[in-house]
Design an enzyme around this catalytic site. Structure first.
Site, PDB file in Angstrom:
ATOM      1  NE  ARG A  37      -3.343   0.288   2.246  1.00  0.00           N
ATOM      2  CZ  ARG A  37      -4.755   0.506   2.132  1.00  0.00           C
ATOM      3  NH1 ARG A  37      -5.414  -0.507   1.986  1.00  0.00           N
ATOM      4  NH2 ARG A  37      -5.152   1.105   2.225  1.00  0.00           N
ATOM      5  CE  LYS A  44      -0.694  -3.735 -14.943  1.00  0.00           C
ATOM      6  NZ  LYS A  44      -1.877  -4.313 -14.971  1.00  0.00           N
ATOM      7  CD  GLU A  96       0.794  -1.219 -12.855  1.00  0.00           C
ATOM      8  OE1 GLU A  96       0.549  -0.274 -12.531  1.00  0.00           O
ATOM      9  OE2 GLU A  96       0.117  -1.751 -13.516  1.00  0.00           O
TER      10      GLU A  96
END
Ligand code: AGP
Length: 609
Positions: free
Chosen positions: A27, A486, A489
């Site tokens: 996170r 994809k 990143e």
């Protein structure tokens, strides 16, 4: 975005908090820290970088702590650094606070507090909140937190502890998730169930404007705007803790790519009625008539979930007469929309916490239209704030780059298309054919995964390039967008995606021998046009990596490299063509030594706007 874990009980707190931080690292991971009650005082440690750096700082520290708070950060105000890491403390090192979210009016509050001689050590909005609590503290932490939060604008999920009030943690939330977990004689709190499931499956989701007081083995919840005790329902989480672990895979992303045959099956489980050639979505039961009678659907979502929405639009439009718009959630709220009756808004979000999508949900609700949700994380804000919805049941997705949640979202959108299609023009036999094809998809995805070694070889060849163009037509266009996302990143390589028909309107100028194109060209109704596009790229000496159906001799002939996928009905190609692109991105990033599960600057759950 940022992770919170708290513990109060009888066991040593530091290892429990560190375990929680490791599970939350996806996170946010630019710095971390913790504070624990220890011998009538509070000890704290913070470190820049990954959780490992904090572990090293804690080596040799033997605090007899049985409770504390810990945080992993994704920077918003102030660069990643030790002094900006949480917990933040007040002037007297009595109050320690961790925070997810953003305090919007922090500068005005800070100016007031500076005028009152508060000393600040960081550039964060969180530290301002800590001093604000100090400013109101008169011997009652709950009272001080309540008063402080009344002056604050923005989003927060906070945990606060105070030296004068040992064995007590005060939590509060507005717009940023917090969950309490209970177990015999122990109480936990976290921003994410992933940090709790190894200890307890009994959880309570706090709601906006809740304030909770934890003591060992007990919790009380109040409303920030009034003193009433609230009874929030205890829920049992159905996650298996193993699902949130790597299970022998090198990275969560790879495990989650391999989870897809099972996660697609889970999305379909119990939702297909073969005899009637239709779908059953129990979560939509309360709004069934409105759903079946709608004439306009607006899908709002971000990133990968937005690309799933684009696929959903094509499939719903091919099965029904319903007009479908797909909007980026971050833009939807600014539109001057005239939402007539018959319109439904569907928010798609893996995490169910994306701030932009949540804002779009609230805006649509203000306009009075029914808002449905499609989320993966049970009990998340979007799941709770929407009228009705469908869960993905994809299991926890920990890798920051979404993979199985994408194919799961697409699968649920196909179920919605089938349900609506049967109401519109689809016959029973067409519905049954749709189901037959759909049920064959998980096995076909498994066959693609068997080609991982070949895809890895291809990745070795292409890893040296710095720029990529992804192109596809119709259903392969959103797949191209997702493939490019994809790659960029997790490998930090520049990749852009275009509808192949747009190439000649600009992007073809980029093509040369150092600018490869990934061309998604299954045997579908636009294949011939794709072949022409590939010829145009080849004519400009651009290397071409093709994604094509098995045995496609023409594609094998014109492409420099080929990844083959099994044949399927044209409508279902996205499930198959996206998987090689996930593996391609994964292997290029791995070959280039990139951080795959925690790519720089990103976080799994984007709770800021
Ligand atoms: C994609 O790999 C990213 N994880 C990101 O684009 C993500 O899809 C986006 O932030 C939306 O997240 P959500 O589905 O949780 O709302």
């Amino acid at each position: 975005m940022c992770g919170i874990i708290c513990y109060l009980g009888q066991r040593p707190a530091v290892p429990l908090l560190m375990d929680g931080l490791r599970r939350l690292e996806y996170r946010g991971y630019d710095s971390s820290g913790l504070a624990v009650f220890s011998n009538g005082s509070i000890e704290s440690e913070r470190a820049l970088g990954k959780i490992k750096a904090l572990e090293e700082r804690l080596q040799g520290k033997r605090w007899p702590a049985r409770g504390g708070i810990a945080h992993t950060r994704w920077a918003t105000h102030g660069e990643p650094s030790e002094r900006n890491a949480h917990p933040h403390r007040d002037c007297t090192s009595s109050i320690f606070l961790i925070h997810n979210g953003i305090i919007e009016n922090y500068q005005q509050i800070k100016n007031r507090l500076v005028a009152k001689d508060h000393q600040f050590a960081s550039e964060t909005d969180t530290e301002v909140l800590t001093h604000l609590v100090e400013d109101h503290y008169r011997g009652d932490l709950v009272e001080a937190v309540e008063q402080a939060l009344r002056q604050v604008r923005g989003a927060f999920g906070i945990a606060v502890m105070c030296r004068q009030e040992p064995d007590k943690i005060v939590l509060a939330r507005r717009g940023s998730p917090l969950i309490i977990g209970v177990r015999n004689g122990e109480v936990f709190a976290a921003s994410d169930v992933a940090a709790l499931v190894s200890h307890t499956k009994n959880v309570i989701y706090l709601e906006d404007n809740d304030i909770a007081v934890l003591t060992p083995s007990q919790y009380d919840i109040f409303n920030l705007d009034g003193a009433d005790t609230l009874n929030r329902i205890e829920t049992v989480v159905d996650w298996d803790v193993r699902e949130a672990e790597k299970q022998g895979y090198e990275h969560f992303m790879l495990k989650e790519i391999y989870d897809q045959p099972a996660s697609i099956k889970n999305a379909l489980r119990g939702r297909l009625i073969e005899d009637e050639g239709t779908a059953k979505l129990g979560g939509l039961a309360p709004v069934k008539d409105q759903v079946l009678d709608m004439d306009r659907l607006i899908i709002v979502s971000c990133g990968t979930s937005y690309y799933a929405g684009l696929i959903g639009r094509s499939v719903i439009e091919s099965c029904t007469e319903i007009g479908v718009d797909v909007d980026l959630a971050s833009e939807f709220r600014y539109r001057r929309l005239n939402l007539k009756s018959g319109t439904i808004v569907l928010a798609i979000s893996q995490s169910g916490e994306t701030a932009d999508t949540l804002a779009a949900v609230r805006e649509a609700e203000r306009k009075g239209v029914p808002v449905l949700g499609m989320v993966n994380v049970v009990g998340s804000s979007i799941a709770r704030e929407t009228l009705a919805g469908v869960y993905n049941h994809a299991g926890p997705e920990i890798g920051v780059a979404s993979t199985k949640s994408f194919t799961s979202q697409v699968a649920v959108l196909y179920l919605v298309s089938l349900l609506l299609g049967r109401r519109h023009r689809m016959s029973v036999s067409e519905g049954q054919a749709f189901i037959r094809e759909f049920k064959s998809i998980p096995e076909k995805v498994a066959l693609i995964l068997e080609q991982a070694d070949h895809i890895r070889q291809v990745a070795r060849k292409y890893r040296r390039f710095k720029n990529f163009l992804f192109v596809g037509r119709q259903l392969s266009y959103p797949v191209a967008l997702e493939g490019a996302l994809k790659l960029k990143e997790i490998s930090y390589l520049h990749a852009e995606a275009y509808a192949a028909g747009e190439m000649k309107h600009g992007p073809i100028a980029l093509i040369d021998e150092n600018f490869p194109s990934v061309c998604i060209a299954p045997r579908d109704s636009s294949r011939e046009k794709m072949i022409s596009n590939i010829q145009e790229i080849k004519a400009r000496r651009g290397p071409v990596l093709g994604i094509a159906n098995q045995g496609d001799a023409q594609m094998a002939h014109i492409c420099d490299d080929l990844i083959e996928v099994p044949a399927c009905d044209e409508l279902f190609t996205p499930f198959l063509t996206v998987v090689p692109l996930q593996l391609l991105a994964y292997y290029i990033a791995r070959e280039n030594g990139c951080e795959i599960d925690q790519p720089r600057n990103l976080a799994k759950s984007v709770t800021v706007e």
